[in-house]
Design an enzyme around this catalytic site. Structure first.
Site, PDB file in Angstrom:
ATOM      1  N   TYR A  49     -23.579 -52.559  15.493  1.00 44.71           N
ATOM      2  CA  TYR A  49     -24.587 -51.492  15.555  1.00 44.71           C
ATOM      3  C   TYR A  49     -25.345 -51.387  14.237  1.00 44.71           C
ATOM      4  CZ  TYR A  49     -23.612 -50.047  20.251  1.00 44.71           C
ATOM      5  OH  TYR A  49     -23.523 -50.046  21.622  1.00 44.71           O
ATOM      6  N   GLN A  83     -34.272 -45.907  28.799  1.00 49.12           N
ATOM      7  CA  GLN A  83     -32.867 -46.300  28.581  1.00 49.12           C
ATOM      8  C   GLN A  83     -32.696 -46.822  27.159  1.00 49.12           C
ATOM      9  OE1 GLN A  83     -31.428 -48.738  32.225  1.00 49.12           O
ATOM     10  NE2 GLN A  83     -33.658 -48.773  32.293  1.00 49.12           N
ATOM     11  N   HIS A 101     -29.799 -42.991  27.246  1.00 47.91           N
ATOM     12  CA  HIS A 101     -28.640 -43.665  26.650  1.00 47.91           C
ATOM     13  C   HIS A 101     -28.492 -43.363  25.165  1.00 47.91           C
ATOM     14  CE1 HIS A 101     -28.753 -46.818  30.168  1.00 47.91           C
ATOM     15  NE2 HIS A 101     -28.252 -45.649  30.536  1.00 47.91           N
ATOM     16  N   CYS A 109     -19.339 -37.902  15.784  1.00 46.50           N
ATOM     17  CA  CYS A 109     -17.898 -37.935  15.575  1.00 46.50           C
ATOM     18  C   CYS A 109     -17.257 -38.528  16.832  1.00 46.50           C
ATOM     19  CB  CYS A 109     -17.380 -36.514  15.338  1.00 46.50           C
ATOM     20  SG  CYS A 109     -15.582 -36.436  15.315  1.00 46.50           S
ATOM     21  N   CYS A 129     -15.633 -39.062   9.803  1.00 47.09           N
ATOM     22  CA  CYS A 129     -16.284 -37.754   9.893  1.00 47.09           C
ATOM     23  C   CYS A 129     -15.765 -36.857   8.752  1.00 47.09           C
ATOM     24  CB  CYS A 129     -15.937 -37.155  11.255  1.00 47.09           C
ATOM     25  SG  CYS A 129     -16.410 -35.446  11.460  1.00 47.09           S
ATOM     26  N   CYS A 132     -13.366 -33.938  10.285  1.00 50.04           N
ATOM     27  CA  CYS A 132     -12.041 -34.121  10.894  1.00 50.04           C
ATOM     28  C   CYS A 132     -11.391 -35.462  10.567  1.00 50.04           C
ATOM     29  CB  CYS A 132     -12.137 -33.947  12.403  1.00 50.04           C
ATOM     30  SG  CYS A 132     -12.914 -35.328  13.235  1.00 50.04           S
ATOM     31  N   GLY A 169     -39.894 -53.077  32.380  1.00 48.01           N
ATOM     32  CA  GLY A 169     -39.028 -53.818  31.457  1.00 48.01           C
ATOM     33  C   GLY A 169     -37.558 -53.497  31.576  1.00 48.01           C
ATOM     34  N   THR A 170     -37.104 -53.255  32.789  1.00 45.27           N
ATOM     35  CA  THR A 170     -35.659 -53.038  32.968  1.00 45.27           C
ATOM     36  C   THR A 170     -35.139 -53.944  34.074  1.00 45.27           C
ATOM     37  OG1 THR A 170     -33.912 -51.464  33.545  1.00 45.27           O
ATOM     38  CG2 THR A 170     -36.119 -50.965  34.407  1.00 45.27           C
ATOM     39  N   ASN A 195     -42.808 -56.250  34.969  1.00 40.15           N
ATOM     40  CA  ASN A 195     -41.729 -57.095  34.456  1.00 40.15           C
ATOM     41  C   ASN A 195     -42.168 -58.549  34.618  1.00 40.15           C
ATOM     42  OD1 ASN A 195     -39.099 -58.391  34.030  1.00 40.15           O
ATOM     43  ND2 ASN A 195     -38.194 -56.396  34.472  1.00 40.15           N
TER      44      ASN A 195
HETATM   45  C1  BJW Z   1     -39.685 -57.668  29.832  1.00 41.45           C
HETATM   46  C2  BJW Z   1     -40.210 -58.325  28.750  1.00 41.45           C
HETATM   47  C3  BJW Z   1     -41.477 -57.929  28.363  1.00 41.45           C
HETATM   48  C4  BJW Z   1     -38.304 -59.154  29.046  1.00 41.45           C
HETATM   49  N1  BJW Z   1     -42.105 -56.964  29.035  1.00 41.45           N
HETATM   50  N2  BJW Z   1     -40.330 -56.707  30.469  1.00 41.45           N
HETATM   51  C5  BJW Z   1     -23.130 -47.582  40.471  1.00 41.45           C
HETATM   52  C6  BJW Z   1     -22.928 -48.880  40.901  1.00 41.45           C
HETATM   53  C7  BJW Z   1     -22.276 -49.817  40.074  1.00 41.45           C
HETATM   54  C8  BJW Z   1     -21.808 -49.451  38.806  1.00 41.45           C
HETATM   55  C9  BJW Z   1     -22.009 -48.165  38.389  1.00 41.45           C
HETATM   56  C10 BJW Z   1     -22.650 -47.243  39.216  1.00 41.45           C
HETATM   57  N3  BJW Z   1     -22.732 -46.076  38.538  1.00 41.45           N
HETATM   58  C11 BJW Z   1     -22.144 -46.233  37.314  1.00 41.45           C
HETATM   59  C12 BJW Z   1     -21.681 -47.498  37.207  1.00 41.45           C
HETATM   60  C13 BJW Z   1     -20.989 -48.092  36.028  1.00 41.45           C
HETATM   61  C14 BJW Z   1     -21.918 -48.509  34.896  1.00 41.45           C
HETATM   62  C15 BJW Z   1     -22.881 -49.555  35.430  1.00 41.45           C
HETATM   63  O1  BJW Z   1     -24.026 -49.291  35.732  1.00 41.45           O
HETATM   64  N4  BJW Z   1     -22.415 -50.790  35.517  1.00 41.45           N
HETATM   65  C16 BJW Z   1     -23.244 -51.875  36.019  1.00 41.45           C
HETATM   66  C17 BJW Z   1     -23.506 -52.872  34.896  1.00 41.45           C
HETATM   67  C18 BJW Z   1     -22.578 -52.505  37.191  1.00 41.45           C
HETATM   68  N5  BJW Z   1     -22.626 -47.362  34.348  1.00 41.45           N
HETATM   69  C19 BJW Z   1     -22.068 -46.604  33.404  1.00 41.45           C
HETATM   70  O2  BJW Z   1     -20.958 -46.844  32.965  1.00 41.45           O
HETATM   71  C20 BJW Z   1     -22.852 -45.406  32.906  1.00 41.45           C
HETATM   72  N6  BJW Z   1     -22.017 -44.272  32.923  1.00 41.45           N
HETATM   73  C21 BJW Z   1     -21.644 -43.665  34.038  1.00 41.45           C
HETATM   74  O3  BJW Z   1     -22.064 -43.959  35.127  1.00 41.45           O
HETATM   75  O4  BJW Z   1     -20.745 -42.658  33.821  1.00 41.45           O
HETATM   76  C22 BJW Z   1     -20.189 -41.968  34.937  1.00 41.45           C
HETATM   77  C23 BJW Z   1     -19.389 -40.837  34.367  1.00 41.45           C
HETATM   78  C24 BJW Z   1     -19.638 -39.556  34.824  1.00 41.45           C
HETATM   79  C25 BJW Z   1     -18.892 -38.491  34.315  1.00 41.45           C
HETATM   80  C26 BJW Z   1     -17.925 -38.733  33.342  1.00 41.45           C
HETATM   81  C27 BJW Z   1     -17.708 -40.000  32.869  1.00 41.45           C
HETATM   82  C28 BJW Z   1     -18.438 -41.070  33.380  1.00 41.45           C
HETATM   83  C29 BJW Z   1     -23.248 -45.571  31.453  1.00 41.45           C
HETATM   84  C30 BJW Z   1     -24.257 -46.658  31.252  1.00 41.45           C
HETATM   85  C31 BJW Z   1     -24.534 -46.801  29.764  1.00 41.45           C
HETATM   86  C32 BJW Z   1     -25.371 -48.026  29.474  1.00 41.45           C
HETATM   87  N7  BJW Z   1     -25.351 -48.261  28.077  1.00 41.45           N
HETATM   88  C33 BJW Z   1     -26.085 -49.404  27.560  1.00 41.45           C
HETATM   89  C34 BJW Z   1     -25.719 -49.564  26.062  1.00 41.45           C
HETATM   90  C35 BJW Z   1     -26.433 -48.514  25.215  1.00 41.45           C
HETATM   91  C36 BJW Z   1     -26.100 -48.662  23.765  1.00 41.45           C
HETATM   92  C37 BJW Z   1     -26.615 -49.934  23.172  1.00 41.45           C
HETATM   93  O5  BJW Z   1     -27.832 -50.244  23.230  1.00 41.45           O
HETATM   94  O6  BJW Z   1     -25.790 -50.649  22.603  1.00 41.45           O
HETATM   95  O7  BJW Z   1     -27.493 -49.216  27.731  1.00 41.45           O
HETATM   96  S1  BJW Z   1     -25.778 -50.903  28.472  1.00 41.45           S
HETATM   97  C38 BJW Z   1     -27.396 -51.534  28.320  1.00 41.45           C
HETATM   98  O8  BJW Z   1     -28.004 -51.680  29.631  1.00 41.45           O
HETATM   99  C39 BJW Z   1     -28.199 -50.479  27.558  1.00 41.45           C
HETATM  100  C40 BJW Z   1     -29.495 -50.470  28.333  1.00 41.45           C
HETATM  101  O9  BJW Z   1     -30.174 -49.249  28.148  1.00 41.45           O
HETATM  102  C41 BJW Z   1     -29.053 -50.712  29.754  1.00 41.45           C
HETATM  103  C42 BJW Z   1     -30.128 -51.227  30.671  1.00 41.45           C
HETATM  104  O10 BJW Z   1     -30.577 -52.476  30.268  1.00 41.45           O
HETATM  105  P1  BJW Z   1     -32.122 -52.804  30.419  1.00 41.45           P
HETATM  106  O11 BJW Z   1     -32.922 -51.891  29.598  1.00 41.45           O
HETATM  107  O12 BJW Z   1     -32.471 -52.913  31.845  1.00 41.45           O
HETATM  108  O13 BJW Z   1     -32.196 -54.229  29.670  1.00 41.45           O
HETATM  109  P2  BJW Z   1     -31.876 -55.684  30.223  1.00 41.45           P
HETATM  110  O14 BJW Z   1     -31.648 -56.529  29.031  1.00 41.45           O
HETATM  111  O15 BJW Z   1     -30.839 -55.666  31.270  1.00 41.45           O
HETATM  112  O16 BJW Z   1     -33.232 -56.126  30.966  1.00 41.45           O
HETATM  113  C43 BJW Z   1     -34.422 -56.379  30.264  1.00 41.45           C
HETATM  114  C44 BJW Z   1     -35.529 -56.557  31.256  1.00 41.45           C
HETATM  115  O17 BJW Z   1     -36.730 -56.709  30.520  1.00 41.45           O
HETATM  116  C45 BJW Z   1     -35.403 -57.817  32.114  1.00 41.45           C
HETATM  117  O18 BJW Z   1     -35.660 -57.491  33.471  1.00 41.45           O
HETATM  118  C46 BJW Z   1     -36.493 -58.749  31.582  1.00 41.45           C
HETATM  119  O19 BJW Z   1     -37.076 -59.566  32.593  1.00 41.45           O
HETATM  120  C47 BJW Z   1     -37.487 -57.733  31.090  1.00 41.45           C
HETATM  121  N8  BJW Z   1     -38.370 -58.206  30.037  1.00 41.45           N
HETATM  122  N9  BJW Z   1     -39.249 -59.261  28.314  1.00 41.45           N
HETATM  123  C48 BJW Z   1     -41.449 -56.362  30.086  1.00 41.45           C
HETATM  124  N10 BJW Z   1     -42.069 -58.534  27.309  1.00 41.45           N
END
Ligand code: BJW
Length: 224
Positions: A49, A83, A101, A109, A129, A132, A169-170, A195
């Site tokens: 990070y 996101q 996110h 903490c 922290c 604590c 872009g997701t 996208n």
């Molecule tokens: C371009 C481009 C250009 C390239 N122009 N475009 C339902 C079904 C299945 C699973 C689940 C579900 N509900 C929940 C889950 C579990 C899980 C999940 O989704 N898992 C799946 C992977 C299967 N979700 C969670 O765990 C979430 N929490 C949750 O549901 O909690 C429930 C709960 C409730 C109550 C108590 C306790 C729990 C949390 C999700 C957190 C995601 N965190 C991350 C990390 C953030 C920190 C960090 O950055 O390090 O967030 S993961 C990562 O993925 C990050 C992103 O925001 C997120 C999405 O990714 P994104 O933005 O789509 O990026 P990419 O790389 O995947 O795609 C890029 C795109 O850009 C591509 O399409 C390219 O083509 C395109 N691109 N160049 C435009 N120039």
């Protein structure tokens, strides 16, 4: 409107599912962004990070971010839900951005999730922290963690009430964010995807604008 990592790609911030390079090439981002990884290898995750914080701090908003600022000036009711944790929408000038996110610049903490403004002396990595003594963690949402409730509620309310939803872009793989464009469509919105590649959302979109958002979005705004 929902954005993902792709909108920051043209600012030099790697997307989440890009293969990592350099020092981090042997790790998958999905494996490091978890509470389990932080618990098992806190220093490794903290250093990753730290590297990403530097990268995002040096990055500048690109024409895609700036086009969304113009769009919001034209349509003040627009809700920008992201996101991304890089803060580039706000730095570009977008107002009231809903960060689903979290934000990589924040420290929390790891015991109770409160914001940390001061580290305990001692030079630990991760730092501790001052209140604590628990490790400090980045202010982002890891897999398996709940999204900030207020942000998710705002995003869902916007999805249920908007006339036009843009998904930009997701990859549409990570829930619950990935469900928002379809929630909007179910409530009658026109769905537009921007996208360069197809995603699971593509078959559901009313219009697909294939290309990088730094090119497509300025052209879209100009055409309006
Ligand atoms: C371009 C481009 C250009 C390239 N122009 N475009 C339902 C079904 C299945 C699973 C689940 C579900 N509900 C929940 C889950 C579990 C899980 C999940 O989704 N898992 C799946 C992977 C299967 N979700 C969670 O765990 C979430 N929490 C949750 O549901 O909690 C429930 C709960 C409730 C109550 C108590 C306790 C729990 C949390 C999700 C957190 C995601 N965190 C991350 C990390 C953030 C920190 C960090 O950055 O390090 O967030 S993961 C990562 O993925 C990050 C992103 O925001 C997120 C999405 O990714 P994104 O933005 O789509 O990026 P990419 O790389 O995947 O795609 C890029 C795109 O850009 C591509 O399409 C390219 O083509 C395109 N691109 N160049 C435009 N120039």
């Amino acid at each position: 409107m929902l954005t993902g990592a792709g909108i920051s790609a043209e600012s030099g911030v790697p997307t989440f599912r890009d293969a990592q390079t350099g020092l981090w090439a042997k790790y998958r981002a999905e494996e490091l962004a978890t509470p389990e990884a932080f618990h098992a290898q806190p220093r490794l995750v903290w250093d990753w990070y730290g590297w990403r914080r530097q990268l995002t701090a040096r990055a500048e908003p690109n024409p895609g971010h700036l086009a969304l600022v113009q769009l919001q000036a034209r349509y003040p009711e627009l809700t920008l839900v992201t996101q991304n944790v890089d803060g580039l929408h706000s730095r570009a000038g977008s107002r009231d951005v809903v960060e689903l996110h979290g934000n990589i610049a924040l420290d929390l903490c790891s015991r109770d999730g409160t914001p940390v403004s001061q580290y305990r002396d001692g030079g630990d990595i991760p730092p501790r922290c001052a209140e604590c003594g628990a490790y400090v963690r980045p202010g982002v949402v890891w897999f398996g963690e709940a999204l900030p409730r207020a942000a998710l509620e705002r995003a869902e309310a916007a999805a249920r009430s908007c006339e036009v939803a843009l998904s930009i872009g997701t990859s549409g793989l990570v829930h619950p964010a990935a469900g928002l464009p379809l929630l909007a469509k179910r409530h009658g919105a026109l769905l537009i995807e921007v996208n360069p590649s197809a995603t699971p959302l593509t078959p559901h979109a009313d219009f697909v604008l294939t290309g990088p958002s730094g090119v497509v979005l300025p052209a879209l705004v100009q055409a309006l």
